[in-house]
Design an enzyme around this catalytic site. Structure first.
Site, PDB file in Angstrom:
ATOM      1  N   SER A  97       6.940  28.970  18.458  1.00 42.47           N
ATOM      2  CA  SER A  97       7.265  29.312  17.069  1.00 42.47           C
ATOM      3  C   SER A  97       6.303  28.667  16.067  1.00 42.47           C
ATOM      4  O   SER A  97       6.276  27.444  15.915  1.00 42.47           O
ATOM      5  CB  SER A  97       8.704  28.833  16.799  1.00 42.47           C
ATOM      6  OG  SER A  97       8.931  28.610  15.438  1.00 42.47           O
TER       7      SER A  97
HETATM    8  N1  LIG Z   1      11.756  31.435   6.584  1.00 38.02           N
HETATM    9  C1  LIG Z   1      11.575  30.673   7.782  1.00 38.02           C
HETATM   10  C2  LIG Z   1      11.282  31.631   8.909  1.00 38.02           C
HETATM   11  C3  LIG Z   1      11.327  30.962  10.268  1.00 38.02           C
HETATM   12  C4  LIG Z   1      11.229  31.991  11.382  1.00 38.02           C
HETATM   13  O1  LIG Z   1      11.000  33.178  11.141  1.00 38.02           O
HETATM   14  N2  LIG Z   1      11.383  31.519  12.628  1.00 38.02           N
HETATM   15  C5  LIG Z   1      11.370  32.416  13.753  1.00 38.02           C
HETATM   16  C6  LIG Z   1      10.645  31.778  14.923  1.00 38.02           C
HETATM   17  S1  LIG Z   1       8.918  31.562  14.541  1.00 38.02           S
HETATM   18  C7  LIG Z   1      12.817  32.653  14.145  1.00 38.02           C
HETATM   19  O2  LIG Z   1      13.346  32.015  15.017  1.00 38.02           O
HETATM   20  N3  LIG Z   1      13.436  33.589  13.447  1.00 38.02           N
HETATM   21  C8  LIG Z   1      14.810  33.964  13.649  1.00 38.02           C
HETATM   22  C9  LIG Z   1      15.298  34.812  12.525  1.00 38.02           C
HETATM   23  O3  LIG Z   1      14.569  34.984  11.522  1.00 38.02           O
HETATM   24  O4  LIG Z   1      16.430  35.320  12.624  1.00 38.02           O
HETATM   25  C10 LIG Z   1      10.441  29.654   7.579  1.00 38.02           C
HETATM   26  O5  LIG Z   1       9.712  29.765   6.580  1.00 38.02           O
HETATM   27  O6  LIG Z   1      10.296  28.731   8.385  1.00 38.02           O
END
Ligand SMILES: N[C@@H](CCC(=O)N[C@@H](CS)C(=O)NCC(=O)O)C(=O)O
EC number: 2.5.1.18
Length: 228
Positions: free
Chosen positions: A15
């Protein structure tokens, strides 16, 4: 007894947002009065257990994330460059064996956290900066060597990473994350007044700071700190 608030960071090196969250919380570790605990876990198990699916599988989200990550890498000063084929890296190759290796390194450290921090960072650097493999034994060895582990420690960690004990340990961390309500990573759990508060994402630090009684000072709280 310590007055420090315990903050747990659940992550998987698959991730890229977790890499950003990891670097930020590492920068704040000595700025905020917190006791940071690294919690390597398996994002594939989280997706499955929570009935979620990776955001990258929705074409418009994937296009947005590509831009978003580019902007965030600059803003957070993290050298993140997506691999040429992110689908192969994330969904075909995956990070189950890598996260078992990280879990083994943490297990061997027995309460220390320097090696697990450095090995995680080197694995992220390989896939999310240098477009290098993180599925082969020699890839783990290279990452661990860069992280400062001795040849003896690397050999032990490689052996340990295939043991049932480590497979179970990674599974337990993943289940614990699900029990906290995880549906994606990075996930931060702040223990405030004996109560766990969950935050999802590398973009929730300002809010998180507020709930632990600290101040968000931007992505580089100590501008004299060394950068990646
Ligand atoms: N808005 C979050 C997004 C984080 C994200 O998209 N993580 C991914 C893995 S890289 C995830 O697990 N997403 C699950 C989801 O969005 O439901 C950030 O800026 O960190």
């Amino acid at each position: 007894m310590t007055s420090k608030k315990v903050v747990e960071l659940f992550y998987d090196v698959v991730s890229p947002y977790s890499w950003l969250g990891f670097e930020i919380i590492c920068r704040y570790r000595n700025v905020w009065n917190i006791d940071l605990k690294f919690r390597p876990a398996f994002l594939g198990g989280i997706m499955h257990g929570a009935g979620n699916k990776p955001p990258g599988l929705v074409p418009n989200k994937f296009a947005y994330m590509t831009k978003d990550l580019h902007r965030l890498a600059k803003y957070f000063s993290v050298p993140l460059h997506p691999p040429a084929d992110p689908f192969e890296v994330m969904f075909q190759k995956g990070t189950l064996t890598a996260m078992r290796f990280v879990t083994a390194v943490q297990h061997m450290e027995k309460g220390g956290d320097k090696q697990v921090e450095q090995v995680s960072r080197e694995l992220w650097r390989r896939i999310w900066s240098e477009d290098k493999d993180i599925t082969k034994l020699e890839s783990f060895s290279e990452a661990a060597k860069k992280a400062g582990l001795s040849d003896d420690e690397i050999e032990k960690a490689l052996k340990l990473s295939t043991s049932q004990e480590i497979k179970d340990k990674l599974k337990r961390s993943t289940e614990e994350a699900l029990n906290y309500g995880a549906f994606g990573f990075p996930m931060l759990i702040c223990h405030v007044d004996g109560k766990p508060e969950m935050f999802f994402g590398s973009d929730r630090f300002e809010l998180m700071a507020n709930s632990i009684g600290e101040k968000w000072l931007g992505p580089n709280p100590d501008s004299s700190a060394s950068r990646l």
